[in-house]
Design a protein around this motif. Structure first.
Motif, short mmCIF file in Angstrom:
data_model
loop_
_atom_site.label_atom_id
_atom_site.label_comp_id
_atom_site.label_asym_id
_atom_site.label_seq_id
_atom_site.Cartn_x
_atom_site.Cartn_y
_atom_site.Cartn_z
N UNK A 219 0.81 -1.23 0.05
CA UNK A 219 -0.21 0.02 -0.09
C UNK A 219 0.90 1.28 0.08
N UNK A 220 0.27 2.14 -0.47
CA UNK A 220 0.95 3.59 -0.53
C UNK A 220 -0.14 4.66 -0.05
N UNK A 221 0.06 5.78 0.54
CA UNK A 221 -0.48 6.93 0.69
C UNK A 221 -1.26 7.48 -0.33
N UNK A 222 -2.51 7.72 -0.48
CA UNK A 222 -3.16 8.11 -1.77
C UNK A 222 -2.44 9.31 -2.25
N UNK A 223 -2.02 9.43 -3.61
CA UNK A 223 -1.53 10.72 -4.09
C UNK A 223 -0.03 10.58 -3.86
N UNK A 224 0.54 9.75 -3.35
CA UNK A 224 2.01 9.52 -3.01
C UNK A 224 2.56 8.72 -3.98
N UNK A 225 3.93 9.41 -4.74
CA UNK A 225 4.45 8.41 -5.48
C UNK A 225 5.75 7.67 -4.85
N UNK A 226 5.54 7.45 -3.53
CA UNK A 226 6.66 6.96 -2.71
C UNK A 226 6.70 5.56 -2.66
N UNK A 260 -1.89 8.74 11.00
CA UNK A 260 -3.43 8.73 11.55
C UNK A 260 -4.26 9.44 10.59
N UNK A 261 -5.42 8.85 9.91
CA UNK A 261 -6.26 9.57 9.18
C UNK A 261 -6.00 9.54 7.71
N UNK A 262 -4.82 9.07 7.33
CA UNK A 262 -4.19 9.06 5.77
C UNK A 262 -4.99 8.11 5.20
N UNK A 263 -5.67 8.24 3.84
CA UNK A 263 -6.22 7.49 2.88
C UNK A 263 -4.92 6.48 2.30
#
Length: 352
Positions: A219-226, A260-263
């Motif tokens: 998984x990755x944080x939504x909108x992140x390209x990490x 916490x709270x990240x999509x």
């Protein structure tokens, strides 16, 4: 004509000439700036147009070479199909609160249990003495019995409170987390409490296979390209996500890149093979929280194309159902094309 009138006329003439040169002096810069702007517009016509509702960036081969913009093709590949999923990094305040309630009720129960043992023994002793030639009064026996029954009621109330907290834990957080929360020491809970790991609720599609014990997903944080983070299955999540349709599960992952709270966007590997295209990482540009590529629509025309749902692969991004094997894409300098497109949009907004 007398001397006074001649003097007035001379002063007016001098004033008019002075104002004329002031206007010429201060208007020169604006005139030159306007001239340069017109020349630039003539020399550098807009590279961005709109065709059939799509924004097109036009770049000649010479312009691409000067900007080091290179073209290439995505490579056809086959890999295990991955089901897309979404989730949320959860705050565990509710879990901590219920654990605290359970531990407090259990401590009350243990304390009352010890007191109950003493009051029972005292009640039985006085009752025995009363029956033995009434060595103690019946009032003393009744007082001891009252203390004994009071401790019984307290113990029952403490056990009920502990069971209630445990039931609430299972209803809201599932059996696995409830079991961990009711232990005196839990390695999993310690990792969550000390923020070494975070708890994530993942919503899988209804047609996704049931995750097996010990299974993982990336998984990755939504909108992140990490870089993707690996998460391991904890249990079924009893409460669904109000904003997402599907079956919910708890996963845990390292807290280093998650808050916490990240999509989060996740992908779950399946045994089914899937055909698609491997896009180099350098060809992907992120805008508006989604990944995009630029494809060549003509010899000097390029269009931005969404590859939302692409899965991160070892050497780029796996894209299914979007690109054709003969699609030519921008593999280097893609950020320059996006900048040109955005500059055109800003200019149009200002003109409006």
């Amino acid at each position: 004509m007398n001397r006074k009138i001649i003097t007035i006329i001379s002063l007016q003439a001098i004033l008019i000439i002075t104002m004329f040169w002031v206007i010429v002096f201060y208007g020169k810069d604006e005139y030159e700036a306007y001239t340069r702007e017109q020349e630039e517009e003539i020399e550098n016509p807009s590279r961005v147009t709109t065709e059939h509702g799509a924004t097109i960036v036009t770049l000649t081969a010479e312009a691409r070479q000067q900007s080091d913009i290179r073209l290439g093709k995505a490579r056809p590949v086959q890999q295990s199909a991955r089901l897309p999923a979404l989730g949320t990094v959860l705050a565990i305040d509710g879990l901590i609160e219920l654990r605290t309630r359970y531990m407090a009720a259990r401590a009350d129960a243990l304390q009352t249990q010890a007191s109950l043992q003493n009051t029972r023994q005292e009640y039985e002793r006085l009752q025995h003495l009363n029956q033995d030639d009434q060595n103690v009064s019946i009032r003393a026996v009744m007082a001891a019995e009252a203390l004994y029954k009071t401790d019984q009621a307290k113990l029952q109330a403490a056990n009920t409170a502990a069971r209630s907290a445990e039931d609430a834990l299972r209803q809201q957080w599932g059996g696995t987390l409830a079991t961990e929360a009711t232990k005196d020491r839990s390695a999993m809970l310690d990792a969550l409490l000390n923020y070494r790991e975070v708890l994530i609720r993942i919503t899988l599609p209804f047609d996704a296979p049931e995750p097996s014990a010990g299974s993982h997903l990336s998984l990755t944080p939504t909108g992140s390209n990490g870089q993707a983070v690996e998460a391991s299955l904890v249990s079924i999540a009893p409460v669904s996500d109000a904003g997402l349709a599907g079956r919910t599960y708890f996963y845990r992952a390292s807290a280093s890149a998650l808050r916490s709270g990240m999509r989060v966007s996740a992908s779950l590997a399946t045994s089914k093979a899937q055909n698609g295209m491997l896009v180099p990482a350098s060809a992907v540009v992120w805008y508006g929280g989604k990944p995009w590529v630029y494809i060549q629509t003509a010899s000097d025309k390029f269009k931005r194309l969404s590859i939302e749902g692409a899965a991160e692969a070892e050497n780029g991004w796996f894209v299914a159902g979007v690109l054709q094997p003969d699609s030519v894409i921008v593999v280097s300098g893609v950020q320059l094309l996006l900048s040109e497109e955005l500059r055109y949009q800003i200019k149009n907004e200002n003109e409006d």
